[in-house]
Design a protein around this motif. Structure first.
Motif, short mmCIF file in Angstrom:
data_model
loop_
_atom_site.label_atom_id
_atom_site.label_comp_id
_atom_site.label_asym_id
_atom_site.label_seq_id
_atom_site.Cartn_x
_atom_site.Cartn_y
_atom_site.Cartn_z
N VAL A 4 16.89 -13.88 27.51
CA VAL A 4 16.37 -14.82 28.51
C VAL A 4 17.44 -15.07 29.57
CG1 VAL A 4 15.57 -17.18 28.93
CG2 VAL A 4 14.71 -15.91 26.95
N LYS A 5 18.69 -15.24 29.14
CA LYS A 5 19.77 -15.47 30.10
C LYS A 5 19.97 -14.27 31.02
CE LYS A 5 22.08 -18.97 27.45
NZ LYS A 5 23.27 -19.69 27.19
N PHE A 6 19.90 -13.06 30.45
CA PHE A 6 20.00 -11.86 31.28
C PHE A 6 18.82 -11.79 32.25
CE2 PHE A 6 22.57 -9.61 27.79
CZ PHE A 6 23.77 -9.85 28.44
N GLY A 7 17.64 -12.15 31.77
CA GLY A 7 16.46 -12.19 32.62
C GLY A 7 16.62 -13.17 33.75
N ASN A 8 17.13 -14.36 33.43
CA ASN A 8 17.34 -15.38 34.46
C ASN A 8 18.34 -14.90 35.51
OD1 ASN A 8 15.59 -17.07 33.11
ND2 ASN A 8 17.19 -18.34 32.22
N GLU A 9 19.41 -14.25 35.05
CA GLU A 9 20.41 -13.75 35.99
C GLU A 9 19.79 -12.70 36.92
OE1 GLU A 9 24.47 -11.13 35.65
OE2 GLU A 9 24.27 -12.84 34.28
N ALA A 19 14.47 -8.38 35.36
CA ALA A 19 14.15 -9.70 34.79
C ALA A 19 12.95 -9.58 33.87
CB ALA A 19 13.88 -10.71 35.91
N LEU A 20 11.92 -8.88 34.32
CA LEU A 20 10.71 -8.73 33.52
C LEU A 20 11.01 -7.99 32.22
CD1 LEU A 20 7.70 -9.37 33.51
CD2 LEU A 20 7.31 -7.21 34.68
N GLN A 21 11.83 -6.96 32.28
CA GLN A 21 12.21 -6.22 31.07
C GLN A 21 12.95 -7.14 30.09
OE1 GLN A 21 14.51 -2.92 32.52
NE2 GLN A 21 12.70 -1.72 33.10
N SER A 22 13.86 -7.94 30.61
CA SER A 22 14.62 -8.85 29.74
C SER A 22 13.72 -9.89 29.10
CB SER A 22 15.73 -9.54 30.54
OG SER A 22 16.69 -8.61 30.97
N TYR A 23 12.80 -10.44 29.88
CA TYR A 23 11.88 -11.44 29.33
C TYR A 23 10.94 -10.82 28.30
CZ TYR A 23 13.44 -14.45 33.19
OH TYR A 23 14.18 -15.21 34.06
N GLU A 24 10.56 -9.56 28.51
CA GLU A 24 9.71 -8.90 27.52
C GLU A 24 10.47 -8.66 26.22
OE1 GLU A 24 8.20 -5.59 29.79
OE2 GLU A 24 6.53 -6.79 30.56
N GLN A 25 11.75 -8.31 26.32
CA GLN A 25 12.58 -8.16 25.12
C GLN A 25 12.71 -9.50 24.39
OE1 GLN A 25 16.25 -6.53 26.58
NE2 GLN A 25 15.47 -4.43 26.64
N ALA A 26 12.92 -10.54 25.16
CA ALA A 26 13.04 -11.88 24.57
C ALA A 26 11.73 -12.29 23.91
CB ALA A 26 13.43 -12.90 25.65
N SER A 40 6.84 -19.68 24.62
CA SER A 40 6.38 -20.43 25.79
C SER A 40 7.34 -20.24 26.96
CB SER A 40 6.25 -21.91 25.44
OG SER A 40 6.00 -22.66 26.60
N ILE A 41 8.63 -20.27 26.68
CA ILE A 41 9.63 -20.07 27.73
C ILE A 41 9.51 -18.66 28.30
CG2 ILE A 41 12.12 -19.84 28.14
CD1 ILE A 41 12.46 -22.16 26.06
N CYS A 42 9.35 -17.68 27.42
CA CYS A 42 9.21 -16.29 27.89
C CYS A 42 7.97 -16.12 28.76
CB CYS A 42 9.16 -15.34 26.70
SG CYS A 42 10.73 -15.23 25.81
N TYR A 43 6.85 -16.70 28.34
CA TYR A 43 5.63 -16.59 29.13
C TYR A 43 5.80 -17.22 30.51
CZ TYR A 43 3.21 -15.32 24.78
OH TYR A 43 2.83 -14.70 23.63
N ASN A 44 6.44 -18.38 30.55
CA ASN A 44 6.68 -19.05 31.82
C ASN A 44 7.57 -18.20 32.72
OD1 ASN A 44 6.66 -21.61 33.55
ND2 ASN A 44 8.84 -21.26 33.26
N ASN A 45 8.65 -17.67 32.15
CA ASN A 45 9.58 -16.88 32.95
C ASN A 45 8.94 -15.58 33.44
OD1 ASN A 45 11.36 -18.92 32.43
ND2 ASN A 45 12.77 -17.72 31.23
N LYS A 46 8.16 -14.93 32.56
CA LYS A 46 7.45 -13.72 32.98
C LYS A 46 6.46 -14.06 34.10
CE LYS A 46 5.75 -10.98 29.87
NZ LYS A 46 5.11 -10.47 28.62
N ILE A 57 -3.01 -13.20 39.22
CA ILE A 57 -3.91 -13.39 38.08
C ILE A 57 -3.14 -13.29 36.76
CG2 ILE A 57 -5.90 -12.41 36.85
CD1 ILE A 57 -7.01 -11.65 39.64
N GLU A 58 -2.25 -12.30 36.67
CA GLU A 58 -1.44 -12.16 35.46
C GLU A 58 -0.50 -13.36 35.29
OE1 GLU A 58 0.35 -8.17 34.86
OE2 GLU A 58 -0.89 -7.60 36.57
N ALA A 59 0.08 -13.81 36.38
CA ALA A 59 0.98 -14.96 36.32
C ALA A 59 0.23 -16.21 35.87
CB ALA A 59 1.62 -15.19 37.69
N GLU A 60 -0.95 -16.42 36.42
CA GLU A 60 -1.75 -17.59 36.05
C GLU A 60 -2.04 -17.59 34.55
OE1 GLU A 60 -5.82 -19.77 37.50
OE2 GLU A 60 -5.82 -17.58 37.38
N LYS A 61 -2.42 -16.44 34.01
CA LYS A 61 -2.71 -16.35 32.57
C LYS A 61 -1.50 -16.73 31.74
CE LYS A 61 -6.33 -12.87 32.98
NZ LYS A 61 -6.70 -11.46 32.76
N LEU A 62 -0.33 -16.25 32.14
CA LEU A 62 0.88 -16.56 31.36
C LEU A 62 1.30 -18.02 31.50
CD1 LEU A 62 2.97 -13.29 31.80
CD2 LEU A 62 1.78 -14.11 29.76
#
Length: 166
Positions: A4-9, A19-26, A40-46, A57-62
């Motif tokens: 998540v931290k790598f994704g945020n960076e 970022a998306l790859q890091s959040y998917e790993q998380a 929940s944090i991963c879904y929000n960040n993605k 549409i994908e963002a809204e679902k997450l």
């Protein structure tokens, strides 16, 4: 949470794909650990990344999936209700900003006002500031759009009054 931290960076450096790859790993790790809060944090960040990539549409679902998880956690942990309300407030703000940016100003106004109410109820001064800024931008946009102003029978003075009340 390192992923998540790598994704945020990567996110704050503008590298949305990384970022998306890091959040998917998380997310995979949080799923394995059965950490609903982490998921929940991963879904929000993605969702934040997908919003930036124009995948509304994908963002809204997450965002909604993230909110559903938090509501479930809140129901099961009433002693942490305030912390979960803070999280919900930020998710609603993210949704509201997404709708504002995509032109759905009515839905944006509803979500941002709900978000602000939760931030006030939880005495989240940082959240109040962030949400108020977004709501103020929305009010300015609405006041410059005569169709919306007529729809709500609002004039510029009403917007100024609303913004001052924030």
């Amino acid at each position: 949470m390192v992923a998540v931290k790598f994704g945020n960076e990567a996110y704050y450096n503008g590298n949305m794909e990384k970022a998306l790859q890091s959040y998917e790993q998380a997310e995979k790790l949080m799923t394995t650990l059965k950490s609903e809060r982490g998921m929940s944090i991963c879904y929000n960040n993605k969702a934040n990344v997908l919003k930036q990539l124009g995948k509304i549409i994908e963002a809204e679902k997450l965002y909604n999936k993230s909110i559903e998880i938090i509501l479930k956690l809140k129901e099961n942990n009433p002693s942490k209700s305030k912390a979960y309300d803070v999280m919900i407030s930020y998710r609603l703000m993210n949704l509201g900003v997404m709708y504002k940016d995509s032109g759905n100003l009515i839905k944006s106004k509803d979500l941002l006002e709900r978000s602000l109410m939760l931030a006030r109820d939880t005495d989240n001064s940082i959240g109040i500031g962030k949400i108020s800024g977004n709501l103020g931008q929305l009010y300015l946009e609405l006041s410059n759009n005569s169709a919306y102003a007529k729809l709500w029978n609002i004039n510029n003075l009403d917007f100024a009054k609303q913004a001052r009340d924030i």
